[in-house]
Design a protein around this motif. Structure first.
Motif, short mmCIF file in Angstrom:
data_model
loop_
_atom_site.label_atom_id
_atom_site.label_comp_id
_atom_site.label_asym_id
_atom_site.label_seq_id
_atom_site.Cartn_x
_atom_site.Cartn_y
_atom_site.Cartn_z
N PRO A 626 -5.19 -3.73 -8.35
CA PRO A 626 -4.19 -3.60 -9.44
C PRO A 626 -4.60 -4.34 -10.71
O PRO A 626 -4.45 -3.81 -11.81
CB PRO A 626 -2.93 -4.19 -8.81
N ALA A 627 -5.12 -5.55 -10.58
CA ALA A 627 -5.54 -6.30 -11.77
C ALA A 627 -6.72 -5.60 -12.44
O ALA A 627 -6.78 -5.53 -13.68
CB ALA A 627 -5.92 -7.72 -11.38
N ALA A 628 -7.66 -5.09 -11.65
CA ALA A 628 -8.80 -4.39 -12.22
C ALA A 628 -8.37 -3.12 -12.95
O ALA A 628 -8.92 -2.77 -14.01
CB ALA A 628 -9.80 -4.04 -11.12
N ASP A 629 -7.37 -2.43 -12.40
CA ASP A 629 -6.86 -1.23 -13.07
C ASP A 629 -6.26 -1.58 -14.42
O ASP A 629 -6.50 -0.88 -15.41
CB ASP A 629 -5.79 -0.58 -12.18
N ARG A 630 -5.51 -2.69 -14.49
CA ARG A 630 -4.92 -3.09 -15.77
C ARG A 630 -6.01 -3.43 -16.80
O ARG A 630 -5.91 -3.06 -17.97
CB ARG A 630 -3.99 -4.29 -15.57
N VAL A 631 -7.04 -4.13 -16.35
CA VAL A 631 -8.14 -4.47 -17.26
C VAL A 631 -8.82 -3.21 -17.76
O VAL A 631 -9.10 -3.06 -18.96
CB VAL A 631 -9.15 -5.39 -16.56
N LEU A 632 -9.09 -2.29 -16.87
CA LEU A 632 -9.80 -1.07 -17.24
C LEU A 632 -9.00 -0.26 -18.25
O LEU A 632 -9.53 0.21 -19.26
CB LEU A 632 -10.08 -0.24 -15.99
N ARG A 669 -7.61 8.21 -10.89
CA ARG A 669 -6.80 7.82 -12.03
C ARG A 669 -6.84 8.91 -13.10
O ARG A 669 -7.79 9.67 -13.18
CB ARG A 669 -7.30 6.48 -12.61
N ASP A 670 -5.84 8.91 -13.96
CA ASP A 670 -5.78 9.92 -15.01
C ASP A 670 -6.48 9.44 -16.28
O ASP A 670 -6.03 9.70 -17.39
CB ASP A 670 -4.33 10.30 -15.32
N LEU A 671 -7.60 8.74 -16.13
CA LEU A 671 -8.43 8.33 -17.26
C LEU A 671 -9.38 9.48 -17.58
O LEU A 671 -10.57 9.48 -17.21
CB LEU A 671 -9.19 7.03 -16.93
N LEU A 672 -8.85 10.47 -18.27
CA LEU A 672 -9.56 11.73 -18.43
C LEU A 672 -10.85 11.58 -19.22
O LEU A 672 -11.80 12.33 -19.01
CB LEU A 672 -8.64 12.76 -19.11
N ARG A 828 5.51 5.27 1.18
CA ARG A 828 4.57 4.14 1.19
C ARG A 828 3.33 4.47 0.37
O ARG A 828 2.83 3.63 -0.40
CB ARG A 828 4.18 3.81 2.63
N ALA A 829 2.86 5.69 0.51
CA ALA A 829 1.68 6.10 -0.27
C ALA A 829 1.96 6.06 -1.76
O ALA A 829 1.13 5.57 -2.55
CB ALA A 829 1.25 7.51 0.15
N VAL A 830 3.13 6.55 -2.18
CA VAL A 830 3.48 6.55 -3.60
C VAL A 830 3.58 5.12 -4.13
O VAL A 830 3.05 4.80 -5.20
CB VAL A 830 4.81 7.30 -3.83
N ASP A 831 4.23 4.24 -3.37
CA ASP A 831 4.40 2.86 -3.82
C ASP A 831 3.05 2.16 -3.98
O ASP A 831 2.80 1.47 -4.97
CB ASP A 831 5.28 2.09 -2.84
N LEU A 832 2.18 2.31 -2.99
CA LEU A 832 0.87 1.67 -3.05
C LEU A 832 0.04 2.23 -4.21
O LEU A 832 -0.62 1.47 -4.93
CB LEU A 832 0.13 1.86 -1.72
N ARG A 834 1.10 3.75 -6.95
CA ARG A 834 1.67 3.39 -8.25
C ARG A 834 1.32 1.93 -8.60
O ARG A 834 0.99 1.62 -9.75
CB ARG A 834 3.18 3.59 -8.22
N ALA A 835 1.35 1.05 -7.62
CA ALA A 835 1.03 -0.36 -7.87
C ALA A 835 -0.42 -0.56 -8.26
O ALA A 835 -0.76 -1.47 -9.02
CB ALA A 835 1.36 -1.20 -6.64
N SER A 836 -1.29 0.30 -7.75
CA SER A 836 -2.73 0.14 -8.02
C SER A 836 -3.20 0.98 -9.19
O SER A 836 -4.37 0.91 -9.56
CB SER A 836 -3.54 0.52 -6.77
N GLY A 837 -2.32 1.81 -9.77
CA GLY A 837 -2.72 2.66 -10.88
C GLY A 837 -3.36 3.96 -10.47
O GLY A 837 -3.89 4.68 -11.33
N ALA A 838 -3.32 4.30 -9.20
CA ALA A 838 -3.96 5.53 -8.69
C ALA A 838 -3.02 6.70 -8.92
O ALA A 838 -2.39 7.22 -7.98
CB ALA A 838 -4.33 5.38 -7.23
#
Length: 952
Positions: A626-632, A669-672, A828-832, A834-838
């Motif tokens: 999650p922290a890496a996703d925010r940085v990216l 991720r939606d980093l197109l 559970r899949a959605v929550d995980l 969403r928290a990780s940015g996936a």
């Protein structure tokens, strides 16, 4: 009641308030006796604010200066409540807002406002119709009916306001004497002129008025005697000479005339108020008026071109006794006191110039504006400190690109004008309004070009100077041409005098250079190297850069001074981040080239980008995802700058270093943009020279899969496997792509084979066994599928991989007919995810969840969810999964009786080459002869959802 609401409806009750003498209140013409010192003081303070909101704290401090009650706000509320009772049917005029209280009065309902308006109107008439001007000024003079609020001057703010009202009356009397003399009615104002001089024998405007009045009534010798006596008195008591206006008047009287009438008091020269209107700054003007009512020193701080001078002049305009000291033309610190003397209309002849100025200002109750302090910071600081110490009733408003550094200073940082928000009407943004207003003088902007104007002001960061210069360029460029050339804004926006007319403002480049030259050598170098970062840097990056450059001193101190000097902006939100305005970045890059440092700075940016991509890529596969996703996500703009730099200069290794660590970002991720970069690099003929070509091909294959091009995805993955010396990472990544391609084609056995082959070289806890489980489950072997998925889930660490395992478990539960278990797994899949940015996994898991909810009868939830997921896949261009979503939606629509929409959607999916295989039996029903295209099917799906929800 919210502030300003009175103006939005008819208010039948008339109110009259008089403060130019003892306090008086009338409601519908009937006098009201306002009793009680606190109540009268509250009414006086609210009236003197002239329609501005008075803060609660300011009222409490004024009414109880020495002993605030335990509940000061409650006590104030009680006073206000009684005052509303005094107002009776006009109580609605006393408004309560979030910031304080406001007494809403029309301009003719307060004698102070009427006096100001009459004075302003009369000044406008003085040159054309002095008799009419004199009549207005007599009316203004008559508004004073005694000492101003004599029983309330124990309240400090009222005492201050009373002094200002006295100063205003002096202005009215001076103007009346001048207008009457010009109208041939000097005999009517002789006594008034004599009284004005007697009241303040050292005030030159009063003396000039009396000299004119005496000369105009045939008493030239008496007029010259008054002038000589004033000259001697001024020299003896202040060490000053009068202004040249007195000598000019003496010559005119000696020649038999009365001299020209001044349009403003001669002792205080008119300050350079601009002819154009100030747009978008009303909140700042109100805020500064409020600050100056409570603070002795306020400094407006901000970068060059943000509009500090213009704002300060607007604040000073309504102040009856305002002096404006412009320091921009002053280059010598020793000349600052002389500049103040000039601003006061004085000519020093001997002694201490600053002491003389302080003597003149000492009893004033007005405002001193000290503009453009940054290049003479020490001298300006000393001057302001002396003024604060020697002139206790005077407030100081300074403008500077950094603080003065005095203990009494309240810094007010001025931001650029607001920019159009997404979905907002561009014309509602102050930056667009400013551009349109200035462009109107050159070439008006038609409404259909508002969006282009919005692009222009965004690229100019909302900076007023840049916007005004850009609007002026419409004389030689069309609006689209101007927008397309803003990458050269520093040179394009040149020529023409700026707001203050001095050379510094003639070009945007010169304005920025002014700030840059005030920095020290180390600060300049750090500024230059920070300019390559398109979206700023965080604190650790800035500190590393400073250390890498070998700068002396503490990096934090260097950064702090760059912020103080308004060339960097510190965003203290989610961790400290330093950013530059785009014009400052452009200047910094120019300075890099001039210093021969551009290549070095570019290499540092590329090394930073490669290091960040590598660190983020590693962390995305860990519990720190999650922290890496925010940085990216935060650094995408900087990575974009590095990507274009590397591609534009043919640095193959640098581009490969950016793409290869970020497979997970591309896949989940939606980093197109990252997908586009990978596909662009995969088609580069030079890629074969890179030892990491297989990793690029794997990332580009995954990107092609997401946009629905399964043939290209397969080709690239197979090409990657055929690359000589394929490493383990390249092998399992390419196999994973081949597995999902086979899965979308319905080749479950092939998909399982590729997934298990990938697992042999993949790190533990990756998605490979989950892919094998999914393909096996779709092939009908649920027990084997659970076994594969449980093995993969046991080793999963990163939230995205745990989300993937939960999603696969949900799919297996659906096939097993256990809807409740499936829903729990999908959630559970959605929550995980969403928290990780996936975001991709959020989408696919939500589709499974909606299918379960639709099957269990929760139709509105399902329909609303389908609308959101359809929109998501439309934004990201993932048509493989969009078609799967639309097919599930079509089944629900058919159950709800919408056979036409369901048939059209199914026909479009069956005809689409990028739709995944669908092993479920097709329902029979009406279908269109020609299946709708992509845009049409999305529109059809959205309308069908809306109609179904309406019927529920």
């Amino acid at each position: 009641m919210a502030e300003g609401r009175v103006s939005q409806r008819r208010v039948p009750t008339a109110v009259g308030v008089e403060v130019l003498g003892p306090l008086r209140l009338a409601v519908d013409g009937v006098p009201v006796d306002v009793r009680g010192a606190k109540r009268r003081a509250a009414l006086g303070l609210l009236a003197l604010a002239e329609g501005r909101t008075v803060a609660v704290d300011a009222l409490v401090d004024a009414l109880w200066p020495d002993d605030v009650p335990d509940s000061g706000r409650q006590a104030l509320h009680s006073v206000v409540s009684r005052l509303r009772s005094d107002l009776g049917p006009a109580a609605v005029r006393l408004e309560t807002g979030p910031a304080g209280y406001r007494l809403a009065l029309a301009p003719d309902e307060l004698d102070l406002t009427r006096a100001r308006r009459l004075l302003t109107t009369a000044r406008g008439l003085a040159g054309r119709d002095p008799a009419a001007a004199a009549a207005l000024l007599r009316e203004a003079c008559d508004l004073w009916h005694g000492p101003v609020l004599p029983d309330l001057t124990v309240v400090p703010p009222i005492a201050t306001a009373a002094q200002a009202c006295a100063s205003l009356r002096r202005e009215v009397v001076d103007a009346l004497v001048s207008a009457a003399v010009a109208a041939g009615a000097a005999e009517e104002v002789g006594g008034l002129a004599e009284a004005a001089v007697a009241e303040d024998p050292l005030r030159e405007p009063a003396v000039l008025g009396l000299v004119r009045a005496l000369a105009a009534t045939g008493r030239a010798p008496a007029a010259l005697r008054v002038a000589r006596e004033f000259r001697a008195r001024l020299a003896e008591e202040t060490g000053l000479d009068p202004t040249p206006a007195l000598a000019e008047l003496e010559r005119a009287v000696a020649s038999g005339g009365a001299g020209p009438a001044p349009t403003r008091p001669a002792a205080i020269p008119a300050f350079p108020f601009p002819a154009t209107s100030l747009l978008g700054r009303a909140p700042e003007v109100a805020a500064l008026h409020g600050l100056l009512a409570a603070e002795r020193l306020v400094t407006v701080v901000g970068p060059g071109g943000v509009g500090k001078t213009r704002l300060a002049l607007e604040v000073a305009r309504p102040v009856a006794d305002a002096t404006v000291l412009l320091l921009a033309p002053v280059t010598d610190a020793a000349a600052v006191p002389h500049a103040l003397a000039g601003a006061l209309g004085l000519t020093a002849v001997r002694g201490d110039v600053l002491a003389t100025c302080l003597a003149v200002l000492g009893d004033r109750n007005g405002l001193l504006v000290v503009d453009n302090c940054e290049h003479l910071l020490g001298a300006a600081r000393d001057l302001v400190a002396a003024v604060l110490a020697g002139c206790p009733r005077l407030a100081v408003l300074a403008t500077s690109r950094e603080r003065l550094g005095l203990a009494a200073e309240h810094a007010h940082r001025l931001a650029p004008l607001d920019l159009p928000a997404p979905g907002q009407d561009p014309a509602a943004a102050a930056s667009v309004a400013l551009f349109a207003d200035r462009a109107r003088r050159v070439r008006p902007v038609p409404p259909e070009q508002w969006d282009t104007v919005a692009d222009v002001v965004r690229r100019l960061d909302g900076m007023p100077l840049a916007i005004e210069l850009a609007a002026g360029r419409l004389s030689s460029l069309s609006l689209p041409d101007l927008r397309d050339r803003l990458d050269r804004a520093l040179d394009l926006l040149g020529g023409g005098a700026g707001p203050s007319g001095d050379a510094r403002h003639r070009t945007l480049r010169a304005t920025v250079a002014w700030s840059y030259e005030l920095l020290g050598p180390d600060e300049q170098r750090l500024f230059r190297h920070l300019s390559v970062f398109a979206d700023g840097v965080d604190l650790p990056t800035a500190e590393r850069l400073a250390a890498d450059l070998g700068l002396s001193g503490d990096p934090g101190s260097l950064l702090a001074h760059l912020v103080d000097a308004s060339v960097l902006d510190a965003d203290l939100g989610d961790g400290t981040r330093y950013r530059m305005l785009e014009t400052l970045r452009a200047f910094g890059r120019d300075r890099l080239a001039a210093a021969g440092e551009a290549a070095d700075a570019d290499e540092r940016l590329l090394r930073w980008a490669g290091r960040l991509a590598a660190e983020a890529g590693t962390a995305l596969g860990s519990a720190d995802e999650p922290a890496a996703d925010r940085v990216l996500r935060r650094e995408v703009a900087n990575l974009r700058a590095a990507w274009h730099l590397a591609r534009g200069s043919g640095r193959l290794d640098a581009t490969v270093a950016l793409i290869t660590p970020l497979y997970d970002a591309i896949a989940y991720r939606d980093l197109l943009e990252l997908r586009t970069w990978a596909e662009d690099l995969a088609e580069d003929p030079a890629l074969g020279r890179s030892p990491r070509a297989v990793l690029v091909l794997a990332a580009a294959a995954e990107a092609a899969y997401h946009r629905g091009d399964r043939a290209t995805a397969r080709r690239r993955a197979e090409a990657g496997l055929a690359t000589p010396d394929v490493d383990e990472a390249g092998h399992w990544l390419c196999r994973c792509v081949l597995s999902v391609v086979a899965l979308a084609a319905g080749a479950h056995g092939e998909a399982t084979g590729h997934a298990l082959a990938a697992d042999r070289t993949a790190p533990r806890g990756r998605e490979c066994l989950g892919l094998a489980a999914l393909a096996t489950a779709y092939g009908g072997d649920l027990d084997a599928a659970r076994a594969w998925n449980d093995r993969g889930a046991a080793d999963a660490v990163a939230p995205t991989m745990r989300s993937w395992a939960a999603y696969v478990a949900g799919e297996i539960d659906v096939l097993a007919g256990d809807g409740a278990a499936a829903e729990a797994q999908y959630l559970r899949a959605v929550d995980l995810a969403r928290a990780s940015g996936a975001t991709f996994l959020v989408g696919v898991a939500t589709v499974g969840l909606l299918t379960v909810r639709a099957s269990s009868g929760r139709v509105p939830e399902a329909l609303t969810g389908y609308r959101e997921v359809v929109d998501y896949f439309a934004r990201t261009g993932n048509w493989t999964h969009q078609w799967a979503t639309l097919r599930d939606l079509a089944r629900l629509l058919r159950r709800l009786g919408d056979e036409v929409a369901a048939g059209a959607i199914e026909a479009a999916a069956d005809a689409a080459p990028d739709a995944p295989a669908d092993g479920r039996p097709h329902a029979t029903g009406p279908r269109p002869e020609v299946p709708p295209g992509r845009a049409a099917v999305l529109d059809l799906a959205r309308r069908a959802i809306d109609e179904a929800l309406t019927r529920r």
